[in-house]
Design an enzyme around this catalytic site. Sequence first.
Site, mmCIF file in Angstrom:
data_model
loop_
_atom_site.group_PDB
_atom_site.id
_atom_site.type_symbol
_atom_site.label_atom_id
_atom_site.label_comp_id
_atom_site.label_asym_id
_atom_site.label_seq_id
_atom_site.Cartn_x
_atom_site.Cartn_y
_atom_site.Cartn_z
ATOM 1 N N LYS A 185 -0.400 8.621 0.113
ATOM 2 C CA LYS A 185 -1.136 9.503 1.029
ATOM 3 C C LYS A 185 -0.271 10.713 1.365
ATOM 4 O O LYS A 185 0.948 10.595 1.520
ATOM 5 C CB LYS A 185 -1.495 8.703 2.292
ATOM 6 C CG LYS A 185 -2.419 9.434 3.262
ATOM 7 C CD LYS A 185 -2.837 8.502 4.414
ATOM 8 C CE LYS A 185 -3.735 9.211 5.416
ATOM 9 N NZ LYS A 185 -4.167 8.319 6.520
ATOM 10 N N SER A 230 -9.137 8.217 7.466
ATOM 11 C CA SER A 230 -8.579 9.401 6.853
ATOM 12 C C SER A 230 -7.953 9.158 5.480
ATOM 13 O O SER A 230 -7.758 10.112 4.721
ATOM 14 C CB SER A 230 -7.523 10.010 7.782
ATOM 15 O OG SER A 230 -6.443 9.113 7.958
ATOM 16 N N SER A 284 -7.838 4.038 9.673
ATOM 17 C CA SER A 284 -7.811 4.885 8.478
ATOM 18 C C SER A 284 -7.389 4.223 7.178
ATOM 19 O O SER A 284 -7.506 4.833 6.119
ATOM 20 C CB SER A 284 -6.919 6.099 8.710
ATOM 21 O OG SER A 284 -7.639 7.055 9.426
HETATM 22 N N1 GLN Z 1 -11.015 8.020 12.690
HETATM 23 C C1 GLN Z 1 -9.909 7.825 13.582
HETATM 24 C C2 GLN Z 1 -9.427 9.153 14.088
HETATM 25 O O1 GLN Z 1 -9.916 10.126 13.648
HETATM 26 C C3 GLN Z 1 -8.803 7.051 12.920
HETATM 27 C C4 GLN Z 1 -7.924 7.870 12.070
HETATM 28 C C5 GLN Z 1 -6.708 7.132 11.571
HETATM 29 O O2 GLN Z 1 -6.623 5.901 11.614
HETATM 30 N N2 GLN Z 1 -5.730 7.909 11.139
HETATM 31 O O3 GLN Z 1 -8.589 9.232 14.919
#
Ligand code: GLN
Length: 447
Positions: free
Chosen positions: A50, A125, A149
């Site tokens: 990532k 994400s 995410s």
């Molecule tokens: N969708 C969540 C957010 O936008 C989780 C994102 C994540 O786990 N990085 O904060």
Amino acid sequence: MITLKEALTLSKEELQAFKDDLKAKIEAESELNAYIDINSIGDGVPIAIKDNIQVKGWSVTSGSSILQGYVAPYNATVITKLNDAGLSAFGRVNMDEFAMGSTTESSFYGKTLNPLNHEYVPGGSSGGSAAAVGAGLAIAALGSDTGGSIRQPAAFCGIVGMKPTYGRVSRYGLSAYASSLDQIGPMTQNVEDAAILYDIISGSCEKDSTNIQRDDKVTPTLNADRKFTIAVLPTYLEDASQDVKDAYSKAIDALKVQGHTIVTREMLDAKLDISAYYITATAEATTNLARYDGIRYGNRVDGKNLEETFIKTRSEGFGDEVKRRIMLGNFVLSSGYYEAYYVKAQKARHIIKNAYAKIFDEVDLILSPITPSVAPKFGELSKPMDMYLSDIYSISVNLAGLPALSLPIMKNGDGMPVALQLIAPAYDEQTLFDGALSLEREIQYNA
Ligand code: GLN
């Protein structure tokens, strides 16, 4: 695609040939936009990384315009641990800008498509990681999970995604979103591979003060035959779609067949998690993102003086979702609102943690939805509030610091994967993997 377990037995020559093939495949399927670029470091088993994990010499940008031009000067601890185990960072994969989002649409590099059906989002994400593994364009990938995410994109792309207990995996070299919630974890084709990759990247690291400095491993004692008491949460499913409810019944039946004892428990109203999470995460994000000022990292837009340089750099460098979170975070931390919002959220977090602890006094694992529905189509989650609400089943696990694993259970009528998660007590990854292995064996999703 060969599994991680199989890949670890290949010779250097076989691996080289495999990587050449893989590169060609990735290029042929560039329309997916899972990979940002393909750089291979070392000659080990290739793992997709990532874009928020430092790999020395790589451009690492957290999917943001503000970090264009930044080159990582060091390796994250997880990368060092991969190298030590004969694996190599291979390809940088797409993500929502600064890991804020649920669809990978907020990336500077454009959206990533769901490999199962290009009309659907891959989740986020870590959407690039999930799409790469789901499309057969990576043996395995690393993602990061602040509020779901890893688990949510894994669910949307039909793969396995695991978030370790907070502190198990070093955050050294992970670009911070919300430091008290972030964990790096494995995204793989099956549960055993997730356990293998988890064992490789977890363990002590002196460079991360929140690391628990323990090196116990799960793979030597993986055991799909252990019998557990597993809590199910029927009232928790109110906001879930019929697909998720069907998968839940299917998983409960499978767990019974495997000899586990199912008991019913109640969790707090999950809607409270959303408020506690978005206050905590944005407060921490605001603080962490303050460092991107155009002076120390990446892009700079020059102004007449220092203040104007900060303002122009940040105005042009950050996307809308990131700006929204910076504003929210500053608001909840500002004097007058700090007590009303931030402190209250910390109290709520404590209550959530205790609610889990109470259930785990009597059970080994919890079976829970991970998403309210299957992957939405592009555009369906375009309102920020709808997107935040879709995190309803994933974020309490981060607030409580627990380990959890998302596993595909079935496909719905449109051929899209429906997944659920198992949640274990803190530091009990062994039980998490053993239980997941047993469920996977009975479900046979990939058969
Ligand atoms: N969708 C969540 C957010 O936008 C989780 C994102 C994540 O786990 N990085 O904060």
